[in-house]
Design a protein around this motif. Structure first.
Motif, short mmCIF file in Angstrom:
data_model
loop_
_atom_site.label_atom_id
_atom_site.label_comp_id
_atom_site.label_asym_id
_atom_site.label_seq_id
_atom_site.Cartn_x
_atom_site.Cartn_y
_atom_site.Cartn_z
N MET A 1 40.31 45.76 41.85
CA MET A 1 39.95 44.42 42.29
C MET A 1 40.87 43.98 43.42
N VAL A 2 40.27 43.43 44.49
CA VAL A 2 41.07 43.00 45.62
C VAL A 2 40.94 41.50 45.91
N HIS A 3 39.93 40.87 45.32
CA HIS A 3 39.74 39.44 45.59
C HIS A 3 38.83 38.82 44.54
N GLY A 4 39.11 37.56 44.19
CA GLY A 4 38.26 36.84 43.26
C GLY A 4 38.24 35.37 43.60
N GLN A 5 37.03 34.77 43.56
CA GLN A 5 36.94 33.35 43.84
C GLN A 5 35.68 32.77 43.22
N HIS A 6 35.69 31.45 43.02
CA HIS A 6 34.53 30.77 42.48
C HIS A 6 33.47 30.60 43.56
N ASN A 40 50.77 40.02 36.82
CA ASN A 40 50.58 38.61 37.17
C ASN A 40 51.11 38.23 38.55
N VAL A 41 52.13 38.93 39.04
CA VAL A 41 52.66 38.63 40.36
C VAL A 41 51.63 38.89 41.45
N MET A 42 50.66 39.76 41.19
CA MET A 42 49.63 40.08 42.19
C MET A 42 48.53 39.02 42.24
N ILE A 43 48.42 38.20 41.22
CA ILE A 43 47.29 37.27 41.12
C ILE A 43 47.23 36.28 42.29
N PRO A 44 48.36 35.72 42.77
CA PRO A 44 48.25 34.82 43.92
C PRO A 44 47.62 35.46 45.15
N TYR A 45 47.76 36.77 45.30
CA TYR A 45 47.16 37.47 46.44
C TYR A 45 45.69 37.78 46.18
N LEU A 50 43.96 29.51 43.70
CA LEU A 50 44.74 28.88 42.65
C LEU A 50 45.62 27.78 43.22
N PRO A 51 45.97 26.77 42.42
CA PRO A 51 46.91 25.74 42.88
C PRO A 51 48.26 26.37 43.27
N GLU A 52 48.92 25.80 44.25
CA GLU A 52 50.18 26.35 44.74
C GLU A 52 51.24 26.42 43.64
N SER A 53 51.29 25.40 42.78
CA SER A 53 52.28 25.40 41.71
C SER A 53 52.06 26.55 40.74
N GLN A 54 50.80 26.90 40.50
CA GLN A 54 50.49 28.01 39.61
C GLN A 54 50.82 29.35 40.28
N LYS A 55 50.54 29.46 41.55
CA LYS A 55 50.87 30.69 42.27
C LYS A 55 52.38 30.89 42.33
N GLU A 56 53.12 29.81 42.52
CA GLU A 56 54.58 29.91 42.54
C GLU A 56 55.11 30.39 41.20
#
Length: 246
Positions: A1-6, A40-45, A50-56
Protein backbone atom coordinates in the motif's frame (compact mmCIF):
# COMPACT_ATOMS: atom_id res chain seq x y z
CA UNK A 1 0.00 0.00 0.00
CA UNK A 2 1.33 3.43 -0.96
CA UNK A 3 -1.63 5.75 -0.38
CA UNK A 4 -5.04 5.86 1.26
CA UNK A 5 -7.71 8.53 1.41
CA UNK A 6 -11.44 9.04 1.81
CA UNK A 7 -13.56 9.51 -1.31
CA UNK A 8 -17.21 10.12 -2.11
CA UNK A 9 -18.63 8.21 -5.06
CA UNK A 10 -21.97 9.21 -6.64
CA UNK A 11 -23.38 10.53 -3.41
CA UNK A 12 -22.92 7.21 -1.64
CA UNK A 13 -21.56 6.83 1.86
CA UNK A 14 -17.96 7.86 2.26
CA UNK A 15 -15.46 5.20 1.21
CA UNK A 16 -11.69 4.69 1.30
CA UNK A 17 -9.58 4.48 -1.82
CA UNK A 18 -6.35 2.51 -1.39
CA UNK A 19 -3.48 2.61 -3.87
CA UNK A 20 -0.92 -0.19 -3.91
CA UNK A 21 2.04 -1.29 -6.01
CA UNK A 22 2.06 -4.67 -7.78
CA UNK A 23 4.46 -5.89 -10.43
CA UNK A 24 5.83 -2.41 -11.00
CA UNK A 25 2.43 -0.75 -11.44
CA UNK A 26 0.30 1.28 -9.06
CA UNK A 27 -3.28 0.03 -8.79
CA UNK A 28 -6.24 1.22 -6.73
CA UNK A 29 -9.25 -0.30 -5.02
CA UNK A 30 -12.13 1.30 -3.12
CA UNK A 31 -13.72 -0.16 -0.01
CA UNK A 32 -16.10 0.77 2.76
CA UNK A 33 -13.40 0.75 5.45
CA UNK A 34 -9.63 0.48 5.85
CA UNK A 35 -7.43 -0.72 8.71
CA UNK A 36 -3.82 0.47 8.63
CA UNK A 37 -1.86 -2.22 10.49
CA UNK A 38 1.57 -1.30 9.15
CA UNK A 39 4.55 0.33 10.87
CA UNK A 40 2.78 3.33 12.42
CA UNK A 41 5.56 5.81 11.59
CA UNK A 42 4.80 5.24 7.89
CA UNK A 43 1.11 6.13 8.22
CA UNK A 44 1.54 9.94 7.92
CA UNK A 45 3.15 9.35 4.51
CA UNK A 46 0.55 6.81 3.40
CA UNK A 47 -2.44 8.76 4.69
CA UNK A 48 -1.52 12.48 4.57
CA UNK A 49 -5.11 13.65 5.19
CA UNK A 50 -4.81 12.76 8.89
CA UNK A 51 -4.81 15.69 11.33
CA UNK A 52 -1.34 17.13 11.92
CA UNK A 53 -1.45 16.36 15.65
CA UNK A 54 -2.15 12.70 14.89
CA UNK A 55 0.61 12.51 12.30
CA UNK A 56 3.05 14.06 14.77
CA UNK A 57 2.10 11.45 17.37
CA UNK A 58 2.57 8.59 14.89
CA UNK A 59 6.03 9.85 13.93
CA UNK A 60 7.10 9.52 17.57
CA UNK A 61 6.79 5.70 17.52
CA UNK A 62 10.23 4.81 16.13
CA UNK A 63 10.90 1.06 16.24
CA UNK A 64 14.08 -0.38 17.75
CA UNK A 65 16.45 -2.25 15.39
CA UNK A 66 17.58 -5.73 16.40
CA UNK A 67 20.03 -8.36 15.21
CA UNK A 68 19.23 -12.02 15.86
CA UNK A 69 22.32 -14.13 15.17
CA UNK A 70 22.46 -17.92 15.18
CA UNK A 71 25.75 -19.80 15.27
CA UNK A 72 25.95 -23.56 14.69
CA UNK A 73 28.81 -25.09 16.70
CA UNK A 74 30.29 -28.62 16.75
CA UNK A 75 29.60 -29.14 20.46
CA UNK A 76 28.88 -27.20 23.64
CA UNK A 77 31.47 -28.70 25.98
CA UNK A 78 32.86 -25.21 26.63
CA UNK A 79 29.53 -24.16 28.13
CA UNK A 80 29.53 -27.30 30.27
CA UNK A 81 33.06 -26.62 31.53
CA UNK A 82 32.12 -23.03 32.42
CA UNK A 83 28.86 -24.26 33.99
CA UNK A 84 26.79 -21.66 32.09
CA UNK A 85 23.99 -21.77 29.55
CA UNK A 86 23.94 -18.04 28.73
CA UNK A 87 26.34 -15.12 28.95
CA UNK A 88 25.46 -11.43 29.27
CA UNK A 89 28.04 -8.96 27.89
CA UNK A 90 26.71 -5.38 28.33
CA UNK A 91 29.55 -3.78 26.33
CA UNK A 92 30.03 -6.64 23.85
CA UNK A 93 29.11 -6.48 20.16
CA UNK A 94 26.38 -9.00 20.97
CA UNK A 95 25.08 -8.34 24.47
CA UNK A 96 23.49 -11.74 25.02
CA UNK A 97 24.61 -15.25 24.04
CA UNK A 98 22.80 -18.45 24.96
CA UNK A 99 22.37 -22.09 24.05
CA UNK A 100 19.25 -22.18 21.91
CA UNK A 101 15.91 -23.24 23.38
CA UNK A 102 15.82 -27.00 24.18
CA UNK A 103 12.92 -27.84 21.87
CA UNK A 104 11.94 -31.40 20.94
CA UNK A 105 9.35 -31.82 18.21
CA UNK A 106 8.20 -35.12 16.73
CA UNK A 107 11.24 -37.27 16.02
CA UNK A 108 13.58 -34.32 16.53
CA UNK A 109 15.25 -34.18 19.94
CA UNK A 110 17.29 -31.28 21.23
CA UNK A 111 20.99 -32.00 21.88
CA UNK A 112 21.19 -33.20 25.47
CA UNK A 113 24.82 -34.33 25.28
CA UNK A 114 27.52 -31.61 25.34
CA UNK A 115 29.40 -33.54 22.65
CA UNK A 116 26.53 -32.98 20.21
CA UNK A 117 26.21 -30.01 17.83
CA UNK A 118 23.99 -27.14 18.94
CA UNK A 119 22.89 -23.67 17.84
CA UNK A 120 23.79 -20.55 19.79
CA UNK A 121 21.52 -17.50 19.84
CA UNK A 122 23.22 -14.09 20.02
CA UNK A 123 21.44 -10.74 20.38
CA UNK A 124 22.62 -7.31 19.27
CA UNK A 125 20.71 -4.05 19.64
CA UNK A 126 22.62 -1.50 17.52
CA UNK A 127 22.50 1.97 19.03
CA UNK A 128 24.58 5.10 19.64
CA UNK A 129 24.96 5.97 23.33
CA UNK A 130 24.54 9.65 24.17
CA UNK A 131 21.60 10.28 21.85
CA UNK A 132 17.90 10.21 22.80
CA UNK A 133 16.39 6.74 22.47
CA UNK A 134 14.53 7.31 19.21
CA UNK A 135 17.62 8.86 17.60
CA UNK A 136 19.67 5.88 18.81
CA UNK A 137 17.17 3.61 17.04
CA UNK A 138 17.59 5.58 13.81
CA UNK A 139 21.38 5.50 14.12
CA UNK A 140 21.29 1.75 14.74
CA UNK A 141 19.17 1.18 11.67
CA UNK A 142 21.63 3.19 9.58
CA UNK A 143 24.47 1.09 11.00
CA UNK A 144 22.73 -2.10 9.88
CA UNK A 145 22.52 -0.79 6.33
CA UNK A 146 26.29 -0.26 6.25
CA UNK A 147 27.55 -3.38 8.04
CA UNK A 148 28.87 -6.18 5.85
CA UNK A 149 28.40 -9.83 6.81
CA UNK A 150 32.19 -10.19 7.02
CA UNK A 151 32.23 -7.67 9.86
CA UNK A 152 29.51 -9.57 11.72
CA UNK A 153 31.47 -12.80 11.25
CA UNK A 154 34.70 -11.24 12.56
CA UNK A 155 32.93 -9.81 15.63
CA UNK A 156 31.16 -13.12 16.33
CA UNK A 157 34.35 -15.19 16.12
CA UNK A 158 36.27 -12.72 18.27
CA UNK A 159 33.57 -12.51 20.93
CA UNK A 160 33.02 -16.26 21.21
CA UNK A 161 36.77 -16.81 21.44
CA UNK A 162 37.02 -14.32 24.31
CA UNK A 163 34.06 -15.80 26.18
CA UNK A 164 34.68 -19.49 25.59
CA UNK A 165 38.32 -19.83 24.55
CA UNK A 166 39.48 -20.54 28.09
CA UNK A 167 37.22 -23.60 28.12
CA UNK A 168 38.64 -25.01 24.89
CA UNK A 169 36.44 -23.34 22.26
CA UNK A 170 38.24 -22.67 18.97
CA UNK A 171 36.17 -20.52 16.55
CA UNK A 172 38.26 -21.69 13.58
CA UNK A 173 37.33 -25.33 14.23
CA UNK A 174 34.14 -25.25 16.25
CA UNK A 175 31.93 -22.88 14.25
CA UNK A 176 30.02 -24.71 11.52
CA UNK A 177 27.76 -21.91 10.29
CA UNK A 178 26.50 -18.39 10.98
CA UNK A 179 23.14 -16.78 10.19
CA UNK A 180 22.62 -13.07 10.81
CA UNK A 181 19.04 -11.77 10.79
CA UNK A 182 18.99 -7.98 10.56
CA UNK A 183 15.71 -6.62 11.86
CA UNK A 184 15.92 -2.96 10.90
CA UNK A 185 12.41 -2.16 12.14
CA UNK A 186 12.33 -4.57 15.06
CA UNK A 187 10.50 -4.03 18.32
CA UNK A 188 7.70 -1.49 18.68
CA UNK A 189 8.44 1.76 20.48
CA UNK A 190 8.11 1.31 24.23
CA UNK A 191 8.18 4.31 26.57
CA UNK A 192 11.33 4.79 28.61
CA UNK A 193 11.31 7.01 31.71
CA UNK A 194 14.93 8.01 30.99
CA UNK A 195 13.91 9.77 27.77
CA UNK A 196 10.13 10.22 27.59
CA UNK A 197 7.72 12.49 29.49
CA UNK A 198 5.33 11.20 32.14
CA UNK A 199 2.30 11.41 29.87
CA UNK A 200 -1.31 11.24 30.97
CA UNK A 201 -3.23 8.47 29.19
CA UNK A 202 -4.80 10.81 26.65
CA UNK A 203 -1.40 12.42 25.93
CA UNK A 204 0.46 9.23 25.02
CA UNK A 205 1.60 9.35 21.36
CA UNK A 206 0.34 5.85 20.60
CA UNK A 207 -3.10 6.68 22.05
CA UNK A 208 -3.35 9.85 19.96
CA UNK A 209 -1.91 8.11 16.92
CA UNK A 210 -4.41 5.23 16.90
CA UNK A 211 -7.56 7.39 16.99
CA UNK A 212 -10.08 6.46 14.27
CA UNK A 213 -10.22 8.88 11.36
CA UNK A 214 -13.42 8.60 9.36
CA UNK A 215 -13.51 5.07 7.97
CA UNK A 216 -9.82 4.48 8.67
CA UNK A 217 -8.65 2.82 11.87
CA UNK A 218 -5.13 1.94 13.02
CA UNK A 219 -3.69 -1.29 14.44
CA UNK A 220 -0.26 -2.97 14.88
CA UNK A 221 1.62 -3.48 18.17
CA UNK A 222 2.93 0.08 17.66
CA UNK A 223 -0.57 1.30 18.53
CA UNK A 224 -0.15 -0.23 22.00
CA UNK A 225 3.54 0.60 22.50
CA UNK A 226 4.28 -3.03 23.29
CA UNK A 227 6.27 -5.30 20.95
CA UNK A 228 4.45 -8.59 21.42
CA UNK A 229 1.92 -10.69 19.53
CA UNK A 230 -0.77 -10.38 22.19
CA UNK A 231 -0.62 -6.59 21.84
CA UNK A 232 -0.94 -6.81 18.06
CA UNK A 233 -4.03 -9.02 18.50
CA UNK A 234 -5.56 -6.62 21.05
CA UNK A 235 -4.97 -3.63 18.77
CA UNK A 236 -6.42 -5.47 15.76
CA UNK A 237 -9.55 -6.31 17.79
CA UNK A 238 -9.90 -2.67 18.84
CA UNK A 239 -9.47 -1.38 15.28
CA UNK A 240 -12.13 -3.75 13.92
CA UNK A 241 -14.48 -2.89 16.78
CA UNK A 242 -14.12 0.82 16.05
CA UNK A 243 -15.21 0.22 12.46
CA UNK A 244 -18.28 -1.70 13.59
CA UNK A 245 -19.24 1.18 15.90
CA UNK A 246 -18.78 3.67 13.10
Amino acid sequence: MVHGQHVNASGKLQEVRVSYARRGKVRAVTGKNCILACYNVMIPYICPELPESQKEALRYLVKAPLVYTHVAIRNWTSFQKLNVHHIVAPVGYHTYTTLDFPVSLGQYRFPGNPEEPIVLFMLRTPCKPGLPQRDQNRAGRYELLQTRFSQFEMKIRYQLARMLGGAGFDPAKDIEGITVNRWAHGYAFTPNTLFDPDWKEEEKPWVIGRKPFGRITIANSDAGANAYTNEAIDQAYRAVSELSRG
